[in-house]
Design an enzyme around this catalytic site. Sequence first.
Site, PDB file in Angstrom:
ATOM      1  N   LEU A  36      40.590  50.118  -5.620  1.00 45.37           N
ATOM      2  CA  LEU A  36      40.702  51.505  -5.156  1.00 45.37           C
ATOM      3  C   LEU A  36      41.950  52.158  -5.766  1.00 45.37           C
ATOM      4  CD1 LEU A  36      40.026  53.837  -3.107  1.00 45.37           C
ATOM      5  CD2 LEU A  36      41.490  52.634  -1.473  1.00 45.37           C
ATOM      6  N   ILE A  63      45.546  45.555  -8.744  1.00 47.84           N
ATOM      7  CA  ILE A  63      44.316  44.980  -8.195  1.00 47.84           C
ATOM      8  C   ILE A  63      44.425  43.454  -8.093  1.00 47.84           C
ATOM      9  CG2 ILE A  63      41.799  44.823  -8.431  1.00 47.84           C
ATOM     10  CD1 ILE A  63      43.105  47.699  -7.842  1.00 47.84           C
ATOM     11  N   GLU A  81      46.790  47.093   1.813  1.00 48.47           N
ATOM     12  CA  GLU A  81      45.677  47.438   2.732  1.00 48.47           C
ATOM     13  C   GLU A  81      46.111  48.459   3.781  1.00 48.47           C
ATOM     14  OE1 GLU A  81      42.780  44.660   3.858  1.00 48.47           O
ATOM     15  OE2 GLU A  81      42.955  43.526   1.997  1.00 48.47           O
TER      16      GLU A  81
HETATM   17  C1  LIG Z   1      50.678  42.920  -4.594  1.00 46.32           C
HETATM   18  C2  LIG Z   1      49.747  44.059  -4.355  1.00 46.32           C
HETATM   19  C3  LIG Z   1      48.371  43.832  -4.311  1.00 46.32           C
HETATM   20  C4  LIG Z   1      47.492  44.888  -4.118  1.00 46.32           C
HETATM   21  N1  LIG Z   1      46.138  44.668  -4.148  1.00 46.32           N
HETATM   22  C5  LIG Z   1      45.290  45.723  -4.143  1.00 46.32           C
HETATM   23  C6  LIG Z   1      43.883  45.539  -4.344  1.00 46.32           C
HETATM   24  O1  LIG Z   1      43.388  44.419  -4.476  1.00 46.32           O
HETATM   25  N2  LIG Z   1      43.087  46.635  -4.394  1.00 46.32           N
HETATM   26  C7  LIG Z   1      43.571  47.911  -4.255  1.00 46.32           C
HETATM   27  O2  LIG Z   1      42.807  48.853  -4.339  1.00 46.32           O
HETATM   28  N3  LIG Z   1      44.899  48.111  -4.035  1.00 46.32           N
HETATM   29  C8  LIG Z   1      45.762  47.058  -3.987  1.00 46.32           C
HETATM   30  N4  LIG Z   1      47.107  47.256  -3.797  1.00 46.32           N
HETATM   31  C9  LIG Z   1      47.606  48.598  -3.548  1.00 46.32           C
HETATM   32  C10 LIG Z   1      48.128  48.799  -2.130  1.00 46.32           C
HETATM   33  O3  LIG Z   1      47.080  48.891  -1.227  1.00 46.32           O
HETATM   34  C11 LIG Z   1      49.050  50.036  -2.165  1.00 46.32           C
HETATM   35  O4  LIG Z   1      50.217  49.632  -2.848  1.00 46.32           O
HETATM   36  C12 LIG Z   1      49.359  50.550  -0.777  1.00 46.32           C
HETATM   37  O5  LIG Z   1      48.231  51.150  -0.204  1.00 46.32           O
HETATM   38  C13 LIG Z   1      50.499  51.582  -0.791  1.00 46.32           C
HETATM   39  O6  LIG Z   1      50.311  52.526  -1.806  1.00 46.32           O
HETATM   40  P1  LIG Z   1      51.498  52.835  -2.827  1.00 46.32           P
HETATM   41  O7  LIG Z   1      52.011  51.536  -3.331  1.00 46.32           O
HETATM   42  O8  LIG Z   1      51.024  53.805  -3.827  1.00 46.32           O
HETATM   43  O9  LIG Z   1      52.631  53.482  -1.967  1.00 46.32           O
HETATM   44  P2  LIG Z   1      52.787  55.085  -1.562  1.00 46.32           P
HETATM   45  O10 LIG Z   1      51.481  55.544  -1.092  1.00 46.32           O
HETATM   46  O11 LIG Z   1      53.377  55.718  -2.780  1.00 46.32           O
HETATM   47  O12 LIG Z   1      53.790  54.973  -0.412  1.00 46.32           O
HETATM   48  C14 LIG Z   1      55.203  54.857  -0.603  1.00 46.32           C
HETATM   49  C15 LIG Z   1      55.875  54.940   0.761  1.00 46.32           C
HETATM   50  O13 LIG Z   1      55.571  56.193   1.377  1.00 46.32           O
HETATM   51  C16 LIG Z   1      55.016  55.973   2.648  1.00 46.32           C
HETATM   52  N5  LIG Z   1      53.962  56.971   2.911  1.00 46.32           N
HETATM   53  C17 LIG Z   1      53.046  57.473   2.041  1.00 46.32           C
HETATM   54  N6  LIG Z   1      52.246  58.329   2.651  1.00 46.32           N
HETATM   55  C18 LIG Z   1      52.615  58.378   3.932  1.00 46.32           C
HETATM   56  C19 LIG Z   1      52.161  59.086   5.083  1.00 46.32           C
HETATM   57  N7  LIG Z   1      51.133  59.926   5.038  1.00 46.32           N
HETATM   58  N8  LIG Z   1      52.818  58.891   6.256  1.00 46.32           N
HETATM   59  C20 LIG Z   1      53.862  58.041   6.343  1.00 46.32           C
HETATM   60  N9  LIG Z   1      54.332  57.335   5.294  1.00 46.32           N
HETATM   61  C21 LIG Z   1      53.730  57.508   4.106  1.00 46.32           C
HETATM   62  C22 LIG Z   1      54.393  54.581   2.596  1.00 46.32           C
HETATM   63  O14 LIG Z   1      54.262  54.014   3.877  1.00 46.32           O
HETATM   64  C23 LIG Z   1      55.384  53.842   1.734  1.00 46.32           C
HETATM   65  O15 LIG Z   1      56.456  53.380   2.534  1.00 46.32           O
HETATM   66  C24 LIG Z   1      48.004  46.201  -3.943  1.00 46.32           C
HETATM   67  C25 LIG Z   1      49.390  46.411  -3.963  1.00 46.32           C
HETATM   68  C26 LIG Z   1      50.248  45.372  -4.179  1.00 46.32           C
HETATM   69  C27 LIG Z   1      51.724  45.662  -4.234  1.00 46.32           C
END
Ligand SMILES: Cc1cc2nc3c(=O)[nH]c(=O)nc-3n(C[C@H](O)[C@H](O)[C@H](O)COP(=O)(O)OP(=O)(O)OC[C@H]3O[C@@H](n4cnc5c(N)ncnc54)[C@H](O)[C@@H]3O)c2cc1C
Length: 385
Positions: free
Chosen positions: A124, A156, A363
């Site tokens: 995603l 991913i 997640e």
């Molecule tokens: C090791 C690893 C494995 C992963 N595996 C997968 C996978 O298999 N498939 C997949 O699709 N994704 C995967 N991900 C992605 C993961 O789900 C995202 O990293 C996660 O959802 C957070 O998104 P972001 O990193 O872009 O952070 P951002 O969305 O940029 O967030 C940064 C900060 O802002 C805060 N924030 C953002 N929006 C809000 C809000 N509305 N209210 C309050 N706080 C907010 C967040 O809590 C966080 O502290 C993986 C990530 C990692 C690091």
Amino acid sequence: MEYFFSEQQKTIKSLARRIAEEKILPVRAELDEKEEFPWGIMKDLADSDMFRVFVPEEYEGLGGGCLDLCLVVEELSRVCSGVAISYAASALGSLALLEYGTEEQKQRYLPGIASGRKLAAFALTEPTAGSDATAIRTTAERASGGYVLNGTKQFITNGGEAEIYTVIALTDKARGARGASAFLIEKGTPGFSFGKREKKMGIRASSTRELIFRNCLIPEENMIGREGMGFILTMRVLDQSRPGIGAQAVGLAQGALEAAVDYARQRVQFGHPIISLPVVQNKLADMAIQVEAARVLTYAVARTIDSGAKNFTEESAMAKVFASDVAMKVTTEAVQILGGAGYMRDYPVEKMMRDAKITQIYEGANEVLRSTIAAELRKRKARRE
Ligand SMILES: Cc1cc2nc3c(=O)[nH]c(=O)nc-3n(C[C@H](O)[C@H](O)[C@H](O)COP(=O)(O)OP(=O)(O)OC[C@H]3O[C@@H](n4cnc5c(N)ncnc54)[C@H](O)[C@@H]3O)c2cc1C
């Protein structure tokens, strides 16, 4: 605590523990150090039918539910969370297929996943779309015989290692939340390649990689569900998979608690084992209470899902948030109890602390999930009025 597991659940749990102790424990530090994908252990898990746990019997699975899966993830994570998440990500990558796939799609893909010959992944996230999934830019344009995908997925789990990917892409940019669809995409499809492999703080045995789609033609029959269902399906998948992150966190915290107790019993300072100090006893007791509370909540939510409940968004988010916060606290305390030794790679707790951090992020970051829980509470209050 008596959790009233079925005979199958008891068997699965003890088998997963045996694999963790015998196969993972001897190599976990090396896998972490070398950031090596645990193919040997994936094979051991496959040979022990662990990938069959989350697949229905009619597709060569064992027909277990969310709780069965959580038990395996917890036991693996107690020893190595990087291995546990590589296993769990295959379940995550299968959930959309399991719930929304056609009979033909299930027959085609699930037996391979159940056998462990083929890993799955769920894609995603993109550079522009993390917490805000609706900001994805990967497009799937209608073409003769199917859809042409263009775009890049980021972070991913199982990227590059999995054979089968559930990918969310925009089929209609103008339709907002109803503009995305889900596709099953096989490794080796022309136009599908892998980019950067991330170097991570923790869960370093797992693979986290970019997926790149350049004019990648996907046949129409590989769409999961209907066009426009991509985000609805994503939310449903994540609701079902979050207890698995709860289980990962519980396993991690359990492992750290046991390591802290072992160390506190044998470390002598001021003439006595440090476990005789009230301050250490209090820490250990608080850790144990938190681990058990996280376990209870995770199992209860998993059982709610297995009971066929329709809506469990709030409960699923609660289990993930609570257990991951516990994992972070408990692993940090474990490092503290081991003192300087806890900071060294000779002991497992520094790895557990590094591994725990991601459970608060992926997640659904815990901040975002707290907003989800609050939104559900608001809705419930409005319904009462
Ligand atoms: C090791 C690893 C494995 C992963 N595996 C997968 C996978 O298999 N498939 C997949 O699709 N994704 C995967 N991900 C992605 C993961 O789900 C995202 O990293 C996660 O959802 C957070 O998104 P972001 O990193 O872009 O952070 P951002 O969305 O940029 O967030 C940064 C900060 O802002 C805060 N924030 C953002 N929006 C809000 C809000 N509305 N209210 C309050 N706080 C907010 C967040 O809590 C966080 O502290 C993986 C990530 C990692 C690091």
